[in-house]
Design an enzyme around this catalytic site. Sequence first.
Site, mmCIF file in Angstrom:
data_model
loop_
_atom_site.group_PDB
_atom_site.id
_atom_site.type_symbol
_atom_site.label_atom_id
_atom_site.label_comp_id
_atom_site.label_asym_id
_atom_site.label_seq_id
_atom_site.Cartn_x
_atom_site.Cartn_y
_atom_site.Cartn_z
ATOM 1 N N CYS A 115 0.842 -1.038 -0.019
ATOM 2 C CA CYS A 115 0.096 0.018 0.039
ATOM 3 C C CYS A 115 0.757 1.199 0.102
ATOM 4 O O CYS A 115 0.396 2.279 -0.315
ATOM 5 C CB CYS A 115 -1.067 -0.020 1.307
ATOM 6 S SG CYS A 115 -2.025 -1.286 1.231
ATOM 7 N N HIS A 255 -3.265 6.942 2.697
ATOM 8 C CA HIS A 255 -3.709 5.706 1.992
ATOM 9 C C HIS A 255 -5.037 5.385 2.211
ATOM 10 O O HIS A 255 -5.699 5.303 3.452
ATOM 11 C CB HIS A 255 -2.622 4.613 2.399
ATOM 12 C CG HIS A 255 -3.591 3.133 2.135
ATOM 13 N ND1 HIS A 255 -4.018 2.860 0.766
ATOM 14 C CD2 HIS A 255 -3.627 2.017 2.903
ATOM 15 C CE1 HIS A 255 -4.145 1.503 0.734
ATOM 16 N NE2 HIS A 255 -4.244 1.089 1.935
ATOM 17 N N ASN A 285 -10.424 -0.102 -0.768
ATOM 18 C CA ASN A 285 -8.801 -0.034 -0.673
ATOM 19 C C ASN A 285 -8.019 -0.756 -1.865
ATOM 20 O O ASN A 285 -8.328 -1.781 -2.132
ATOM 21 C CB ASN A 285 -8.455 -0.950 0.743
ATOM 22 C CG ASN A 285 -7.088 -0.881 1.070
ATOM 23 O OD1 ASN A 285 -6.310 -0.601 0.239
ATOM 24 N ND2 ASN A 285 -6.550 -1.304 2.120
HETATM 25 O O1 UT7 Z 1 -4.399 -1.609 2.986
HETATM 26 C C1 UT7 Z 1 -3.331 -2.241 4.153
HETATM 27 C C2 UT7 Z 1 -3.646 -1.847 5.540
HETATM 28 N N1 UT7 Z 1 -4.971 -2.460 6.084
HETATM 29 C C3 UT7 Z 1 -5.576 -1.633 6.904
HETATM 30 O O2 UT7 Z 1 -5.026 -0.734 7.245
HETATM 31 C C4 UT7 Z 1 -6.922 -2.407 7.429
HETATM 32 C C5 UT7 Z 1 -6.781 -2.144 8.943
HETATM 33 N N2 UT7 Z 1 -7.652 -2.776 9.592
HETATM 34 C C6 UT7 Z 1 -9.008 -2.232 9.687
HETATM 35 O O3 UT7 Z 1 -9.542 -1.385 8.766
HETATM 36 C C7 UT7 Z 1 -9.986 -2.748 10.680
HETATM 37 O O4 UT7 Z 1 -9.799 -3.321 11.738
HETATM 38 C C8 UT7 Z 1 -11.021 -3.700 9.701
HETATM 39 C C9 UT7 Z 1 -12.125 -2.953 8.789
HETATM 40 C C10 UT7 Z 1 -10.205 -4.881 9.081
HETATM 41 C C11 UT7 Z 1 -12.220 -4.326 11.005
HETATM 42 O O5 UT7 Z 1 -12.937 -3.173 11.804
HETATM 43 P P1 UT7 Z 1 -12.941 -3.373 13.425
HETATM 44 O O6 UT7 Z 1 -13.615 -2.355 13.480
HETATM 45 O O7 UT7 Z 1 -11.316 -3.356 13.598
HETATM 46 O O8 UT7 Z 1 -13.294 -4.687 13.544
HETATM 47 P P2 UT7 Z 1 -12.852 -6.076 14.377
HETATM 48 O O9 UT7 Z 1 -12.004 -6.928 13.523
HETATM 49 O O10 UT7 Z 1 -12.862 -5.506 15.651
HETATM 50 O O11 UT7 Z 1 -14.257 -6.868 14.329
HETATM 51 C C12 UT7 Z 1 -15.359 -6.493 15.038
HETATM 52 C C13 UT7 Z 1 -16.335 -7.632 14.951
HETATM 53 C C14 UT7 Z 1 -16.079 -9.158 14.905
HETATM 54 O O12 UT7 Z 1 -16.910 -9.929 15.492
HETATM 55 P P3 UT7 Z 1 -17.042 -10.420 16.981
HETATM 56 O O13 UT7 Z 1 -15.869 -10.900 17.267
HETATM 57 O O14 UT7 Z 1 -17.299 -8.865 18.008
HETATM 58 O O15 UT7 Z 1 -18.278 -11.027 17.337
HETATM 59 C C15 UT7 Z 1 -15.695 -9.480 13.596
HETATM 60 O O16 UT7 Z 1 -15.661 -11.036 13.424
HETATM 61 O O17 UT7 Z 1 -17.094 -7.584 13.415
HETATM 62 C C16 UT7 Z 1 -16.842 -8.734 12.907
HETATM 63 N N3 UT7 Z 1 -16.495 -8.735 11.429
HETATM 64 C C17 UT7 Z 1 -17.581 -8.644 10.646
HETATM 65 N N4 UT7 Z 1 -18.775 -8.486 10.645
HETATM 66 C C18 UT7 Z 1 -19.402 -8.333 9.453
HETATM 67 C C19 UT7 Z 1 -15.318 -8.491 10.805
HETATM 68 N N5 UT7 Z 1 -15.445 -8.553 9.420
HETATM 69 C C20 UT7 Z 1 -16.760 -8.468 9.345
HETATM 70 C C21 UT7 Z 1 -17.565 -8.276 7.888
HETATM 71 N N6 UT7 Z 1 -18.831 -8.198 8.207
HETATM 72 N N7 UT7 Z 1 -17.067 -8.096 6.960
#
Ligand code: UT7
Length: 338
Positions: A115, A255, A285
């Site tokens: 990225c 980014h 992204n």
């Molecule tokens: O480009 C390279 C660099 N990449 C990045 O910068 C990505 C950085 N990370 C992020 O943007 C975020 O961490 C994400 C968008 C990937 C995830 O968002 P988050 O607010 O950190 O969510 P989380 O990982 O804490 O997950 C919260 C909940 C979980 O469920 P439980 O454990 O609370 O029951 C996940 O399993 O959301 C769940 N979850 C989803 N639910 C619905 C994860 N993905 C999804 C989904 N739809 N697609």
Amino acid sequence: MSAERYAKLSGLGSALPERVVPNSWFEGRIETSDEWIRERTGIRSRRFAGPSESTASLAADAARAAMRTAAAQPSAIDLLIVATCTPERFIPSTASFVQARLELSCPSFDLNAACAGFVYGLSVGAAQIRAGAADRVLVVGAEVLSRVLDMSDRTTCVLFGDGAGAALLEPSEEPGIIDSLLALDGRQAELLTVPAGGSAEPVTHEGIEHRRNYLRMLDGQSVFRQAVVAMADAATAVLQKAGIGPADLRAVIGHQANARILTALGKRLGLEPGQVVIDIAEVGNTSAASIPIAMDRAWRAGRLSPNDLVLTVAFGAGLSWGANLIRWTAPPPGTPGV
Ligand code: UT7
């Protein structure tokens, strides 16, 4: 004494695949919702490449648009750098195919900093100009991430999209690309990776069964937290070195991984919301392509004017990150070719 030689931006372009994939496309395929994706990432839709589109075709389209805005002929280009982590093929470089499509005859190579690829590319291209090794350098960020997405993994497949963006650099007497900072922490390489398909682990039937040929993100929250801190630190270091305060910036083009990351970055830097370019809603992204796409779209929307100070800042797999401080020099939209 001869005048100092710097690099400046003289053209910009971007290209997106035709196919629009709204969040609703994922509903029913995996356990997710339009609401979750919008609220957690700011993404409403993204573009996925069709069968006739590829990293090289999108890169060439973006580069052509950038050359048009600067009225640059193929014979005028001295160097082509294609930043990508989803190359056209393993061998040869994506740049080989882009060079042929554009009918260039210059040296051309790929650069993989995930990225942060475009930020790295801009730094390398500007250094080539400063050193007198090239006059006109095309820097392209291009990705077709949809081909390495595991469409059954909701933690990654909803985040990414395909596209390309390009910038044309040329020499100038005043600094256009004022300074860059590049960084990488290879100890965290496993956090965001496609495990199979390289020399360490060729693709096998078994690997495919275990979906090891697809992108994996081990800990999205850790990547999120580190992205905010590393991008803010890189931005601060570049600004301090140049003696420029955050309030002097017209725009920070980060980014586009997550709207919440960009909002948090803006807060950490003490920026006004209007200074932070957030353009992820319809693009997703796009890794190395995200900054030049957002930059091109902000410029064409009239958000960037000659002489503005603009900061690009990126963070991604590697983990790699970096920033460029730019004095805006591209012609205003509305001039012929733009
Ligand atoms: O480009 C390279 C660099 N990449 C990045 O910068 C990505 C950085 N990370 C992020 O943007 C975020 O961490 C994400 C968008 C990937 C995830 O968002 P988050 O607010 O950190 O969510 P989380 O990982 O804490 O997950 C919260 C909940 C979980 O469920 P439980 O454990 O609370 O029951 C996940 O399993 O959301 C769940 N979850 C989803 N639910 C619905 C994860 N993905 C999804 C989904 N739809 N697609």
